[in-house]
Enzyme design. Structure first.
Site, PDB file in Angstrom:
ATOM      1  N   ARG A   1     -12.378 -12.984  18.456  1.00 53.71           N
ATOM      2  CA  ARG A   1     -12.991 -14.431  18.116  1.00 53.71           C
ATOM      3  C   ARG A   1     -12.152 -15.393  19.048  1.00 53.71           C
ATOM      4  O   ARG A   1     -12.807 -16.260  19.744  1.00 53.71           O
ATOM      5  CB  ARG A   1     -13.063 -14.732  16.593  1.00 53.71           C
TER       6      ARG A   1
ATOM      7  N   SER B   1     -10.422  -1.640   6.346  1.00 52.99           N
ATOM      8  CA  SER B   1     -10.475  -3.002   5.590  1.00 52.99           C
ATOM      9  C   SER B   1     -10.589  -2.978   4.070  1.00 52.99           C
ATOM     10  O   SER B   1     -11.713  -3.490   3.814  1.00 52.99           O
ATOM     11  CB  SER B   1     -11.411  -3.724   6.247  1.00 52.99           C
TER      12      SER B   1
ATOM     13  N   TYR C   1      -3.436 -31.924 -16.673  1.00 52.73           N
ATOM     14  CA  TYR C   1      -3.264 -31.663 -18.329  1.00 52.73           C
ATOM     15  C   TYR C   1      -4.580 -31.837 -19.186  1.00 52.73           C
ATOM     16  O   TYR C   1      -5.264 -33.088 -18.906  1.00 52.73           O
ATOM     17  CB  TYR C   1      -2.181 -32.739 -18.919  1.00 52.73           C
TER      18      TYR C   1
ATOM     19  N   TRP D   1       3.590 -31.449 -21.191  1.00 50.97           N
ATOM     20  CA  TRP D   1       4.544 -31.309 -20.335  1.00 50.97           C
ATOM     21  C   TRP D   1       4.293 -29.526 -20.012  1.00 50.97           C
ATOM     22  O   TRP D   1       4.341 -28.713 -20.852  1.00 50.97           O
ATOM     23  CB  TRP D   1       5.990 -31.295 -20.694  1.00 50.97           C
TER      24      TRP D   1
ATOM     25  N   CYS E   1      -4.606  -2.880  -3.271  1.00 50.57           N
ATOM     26  CA  CYS E   1      -4.358  -3.459  -4.638  1.00 50.57           C
ATOM     27  C   CYS E   1      -5.269  -3.151  -5.624  1.00 50.57           C
ATOM     28  O   CYS E   1      -5.083  -3.255  -7.032  1.00 50.57           O
ATOM     29  CB  CYS E   1      -3.985  -4.920  -4.455  1.00 50.57           C
TER      30      CYS E   1
ATOM     31  N   ALA F   1      -5.856  -3.816   6.533  1.00 47.89           N
ATOM     32  CA  ALA F   1      -5.815  -5.110   6.290  1.00 47.89           C
ATOM     33  C   ALA F   1      -5.251  -5.891   7.790  1.00 47.89           C
ATOM     34  O   ALA F   1      -6.081  -6.761   8.498  1.00 47.89           O
ATOM     35  CB  ALA F   1      -5.195  -5.713   5.102  1.00 47.89           C
ATOM     36  N   ALA F   2      -3.989  -5.513   7.990  1.00 48.29           N
ATOM     37  CA  ALA F   2      -3.589  -6.220   9.218  1.00 48.29           C
ATOM     38  C   ALA F   2      -4.273  -5.934  10.438  1.00 48.29           C
ATOM     39  O   ALA F   2      -4.491  -6.717  11.359  1.00 48.29           O
ATOM     40  CB  ALA F   2      -2.128  -5.848   9.371  1.00 48.29           C
TER      41      ALA F   2
ATOM     42  N   ASP G   1       2.410  -4.216   6.446  1.00 45.24           N
ATOM     43  CA  ASP G   1       3.515  -3.476   5.623  1.00 45.24           C
ATOM     44  C   ASP G   1       4.668  -2.678   6.384  1.00 45.24           C
ATOM     45  O   ASP G   1       5.473  -2.131   5.966  1.00 45.24           O
ATOM     46  CB  ASP G   1       2.679  -2.362   4.639  1.00 45.24           C
TER      47      ASP G   1
ATOM     48  N   ASN H   1      -2.953  -9.720   5.845  1.00 44.30           N
ATOM     49  CA  ASN H   1      -3.862 -10.408   6.243  1.00 44.30           C
ATOM     50  C   ASN H   1      -3.424 -11.600   7.201  1.00 44.30           C
ATOM     51  O   ASN H   1      -4.266 -11.946   8.149  1.00 44.30           O
ATOM     52  CB  ASN H   1      -4.755 -11.051   5.172  1.00 44.30           C
TER      53      ASN H   1
END
Length: 452
Positions: free
Chosen positions: A23, A44, A430, A438, A48, A12-13, A287, A309
């Protein structure tokens, strides 16, 4: 000549940083050569999602891959898999790598280095810990190994650790028809919640048929004649096991960085500035880094894909010539075990006590929809606020369907430093199928404001 960017770690990172750097450089009229090395077989992917692949919700490992190696190569990144970084010299500007497929070692020079080595699972340092049938769940290869063990099939599973991965893997084992025991050294499951909410999680897991053993430290693993695990030994007893899954947490994988003399924090994670720079020519994200906690006002190690990310994108923007800052975190996370949803953000009451903060804590019981509406389910919200400012410090939620994502309201309140009185009066949506007049979050905030 184009500057060479070398990325260690292709998840990811690392790949977010690599893609964004290209880019950003293109937008700035610069040219970069980007090389990414990783000792694994994938790029990539969503770690999880591994428990849900094992449970059967996700059909294949490919479904967890956001972008394949070939897709990254088509975008201009030289991806080299099964290639492990083994040495680093930041003064000379090279990384030594071993191409395990070719059996070749080489040194790759760089102008800019990105360290995205992630985290490594913590294994109990006890006899038998290396036995067959004991699995970590960190990579797609780990997930494949678990599924291979499940093909036998086993009858009894023991999950060591009752955190996020532990609970998710316990659910996966239950859904595959195994008898499941979860062993944890903590007072209650989910030590990221206060024990009073952990008690609810404990009771719910037992009702699901999961045997939960708390305050139990692992002392050994027993093995059979073939060397496979047969039982887990703890100071609270011995539990038979045909398969063991480790959910004992992770630590930053920063051995290379440590050997190179780069700055590390108390957790062992790399320390960066808010641009994700570690030192001249060295960057890091994901991480393997420590992150600024906006509520604690301190550095923490929180290994989550969401942070990886975002940090990767910030890193890549700056590396490519743009400008971006990572603003920190507030400690938001959620998971589920079967139909029980759990979430938290900010500080628990225990955290507030440990930090010496003058605070109040309140807990309310409510429902996910209007009480009269069909399908409404119970929800518990605990909220912690600072005295005398009224600033929200944290919230925890345990409940059934429709509960956990309410934590995002609390996370935004923490992000913007709302008081509980202000949170109680925010304009939330609501309608009876979604909430009471509430919302439970506002009921908890109002009760905390009253206590203050």
């Amino acid at each position: 000549m184009a500057d060479r960017v070398l990325v260690i770690g292709a998840d990811a990172a690392g790949m977010s940083a690599a893609s964004q750097a290209l880019r950003s450089a293109k937008a700035a009229g610069r040219s970069l050569e980007v090389i990414a090395v990783d000792r694994g077989h994938w790029t990539s992917y969503s770690a999880c999602g591994i428990p849900y692949w094992i449970a059967g919700d996700v059909p294949s490992p490919g479904a967890l891959v956001a972008r394949s190696p070939d897709e990254h190569r088509a975008n201009g990144i030289d991806v080299r898999l099964v290639t492990e970084a083994v040495a680093l010299d930041t003064d000379a500007g090279w990384v030594e790598v071993v191409d395990h497929a070719a059996g070749r070692t080489e040194r790759i020079g760089y102008d800019e280095l990105v360290i995205a080595t992630g985290a490594a699972p913590v294994r109990p340092d006890v006899p038998g810990a290396g036995a067959a049938g004991i699995h970590g769940v960190q990579t797609l290869d780990d997930g494949a190994a678990v599924l291979e063990s499940l093909a036998r099939p086993p009858e009894r599973a023991v999950v060591v650790g009752a955190g996020y991965i532990g609970l998710e893997m316990a659910e996966a084992m239950v859904r595959r028809g195994l008898a499941v025991t979860v062993v944890d050294r903590g007072e209650e499951p989910m030590n990221t919640l206060d024990p009073d909410l952990g008690t609810q999680v404990h009771a719910a897991m037992e009702r699901m048929g999961i045997d939960v053993v708390t305050s139990a430290a692992v002392t050994a693993f027993e093995t059979g004649p073939g060397g496979a695990v047969t039982a887990i030994v703890t100071d609270a007893g011995t539990y038979p096991a045909d398969i063991v899954v480790l959910g004992t947490g992770v630590r930053p994988a920063t051995g290379l960085a440590r050997a190179a003399g780069l700055p590390l924090g108390p957790s062992g994670g790399l320390r960066t500035d808010d641009t994700q720079r570690v030192a001249d020519g060295v960057w890091s994200a994901g991480d393997c880094v420590e992150t600024w906690d906006r509520v604690r006002r301190d550095w923490v190690h929180v290994p989550l894909g969401t942070h990886a990310n975002k940090q990767g994108r910030v890193l890549g923007t700056n590396l490519g010539g743009g400008q971006a800052r990572f603003p920190g975190i507030v400690g938001t996370a959620l998971t589920k075990v079967c139909d029980l949803e759990l979430a938290r953000t900010g500080l628990t009451e225990g955290d507030a006590v440990a930090a010496g903060l003058d605070h109040v804590a309140v807990t309310i019981e409510s429902t996910t929809r209007s009480g009269y509406f069909p399908g409404t389910r119970p929800i518990t919200v605990k909220m912690v606020a600072e005295r005398p400012t009224g600033r929200l410090l944290g919230a925890q939620i345990v409940g059934r369907d429709g509960s956990a994502k309410r934590i995002d309201v609390c996370a935004m309140a923490l992000w913007t430093e709302l008081t509980v009185g202000e949170l109680a009066m925010t304009d939330l949506a609501y309608a009876p199928p979604f909430s009471s007049v509430w919302d439970p979050v506002q009921i908890a905030a109002r009760k905390a404001a009253d206590r203050l």
